[in-house]
Design a protein around this motif. Sequence first.
Motif, PDB file in Angstrom:
ATOM      1  N   THR A 162       1.282 -30.648  14.230  1.00 42.78           N
ATOM      2  CA  THR A 162       1.001 -32.056  13.984  1.00 42.78           C
ATOM      3  C   THR A 162       2.301 -32.831  14.111  1.00 42.78           C
ATOM      4  OG1 THR A 162       1.277 -31.802  11.591  1.00 42.78           O
ATOM      5  CG2 THR A 162      -0.970 -31.567  12.469  1.00 42.78           C
ATOM      6  N   LYS A 163       2.214 -34.000  14.713  1.00 31.74           N
ATOM      7  CA  LYS A 163       3.423 -34.790  14.973  1.00 31.74           C
ATOM      8  C   LYS A 163       3.749 -35.640  13.742  1.00 31.74           C
ATOM      9  CE  LYS A 163       5.501 -37.895  18.331  1.00 31.74           C
ATOM     10  NZ  LYS A 163       5.254 -38.803  19.449  1.00 31.74           N
ATOM     11  N   ASP A 164       4.179 -34.948  12.682  1.00 34.83           N
ATOM     12  CA  ASP A 164       4.585 -35.614  11.457  1.00 34.83           C
ATOM     13  C   ASP A 164       5.566 -34.708  10.721  1.00 34.83           C
ATOM     14  OD1 ASP A 164       2.947 -33.605  10.386  1.00 34.83           O
ATOM     15  OD2 ASP A 164       1.354 -34.980   9.824  1.00 34.83           O
ATOM     16  N   ALA A 165       6.072 -35.179   9.585  1.00 32.47           N
ATOM     17  CA  ALA A 165       7.067 -34.413   8.826  1.00 32.47           C
ATOM     18  C   ALA A 165       6.517 -33.077   8.354  1.00 32.47           C
ATOM     19  CB  ALA A 165       7.567 -35.240   7.635  1.00 32.47           C
TER      20      ALA A 165
ATOM     21  N   TRP B 258       8.880 -33.004  20.279  1.00 29.59           N
ATOM     22  CA  TRP B 258       7.428 -32.959  20.391  1.00 29.59           C
ATOM     23  C   TRP B 258       7.025 -32.807  21.852  1.00 29.59           C
ATOM     24  CZ3 TRP B 258       3.479 -31.935  17.490  1.00 29.59           C
ATOM     25  CH2 TRP B 258       2.192 -32.210  17.951  1.00 29.59           C
TER      26      TRP B 258
END
Length: 194
Positions: free
Chosen positions: A64-67, A179
């Motif tokens: 997932t493209k998050d922290a 990413w």
Amino acid sequence: MRDLRGGLIRTTLGCALAGTVLLTGCSEKQEASTTLPTTAAAPTTETLPPLGPADFPVPDEARTKDAAGAEAFLRYWIDLLNRQRTVPSGEALRELGAECQDCLRIAGNYDAAAAAGERYVGGELSLNDVTAPLIDNDEAMIAFGARREPVSLVDANGTVLEARAEPAPNLSSGITLIWSQMDRSWLVKGFTLG
């Protein structure tokens, strides 16, 4: 009193009549449906493309493209380094860190050991402290401390060729992830251990 009794009788008769109609409807013969439910699959969410070794793929939570996804990828990466050292093979490290010079160096060490019939004993890595990932567009940077257990490189006879006999309790380390929209995952751009 007479109106109250008459209303009560009418209400009772009305309920009895309604109940009879409902019960009569249930007793009528019903024909079976001639149509069956569709066998088409229900719509599902799009699956992620395979990434990583077939028996140790990058987990969904690390994609997932998050922290949270970046930190999950770091934890997977450390587990992958531990796994590949025991194989030894650098293929997965090259796949997930093609732009990372230190990753390619580690992968080369693992491949050279395998080609020479050598193996690593020990050297497990574990995370001590992980800072919150800093995300800037398609890049994530994470500073962390890592513990490295004693490690030896041994030949096919078990003779120690190289050794680091002492553990390294808290190597100041970092990883830069990028990413990949094509892979729908983080990949390693830079990695420093100690």
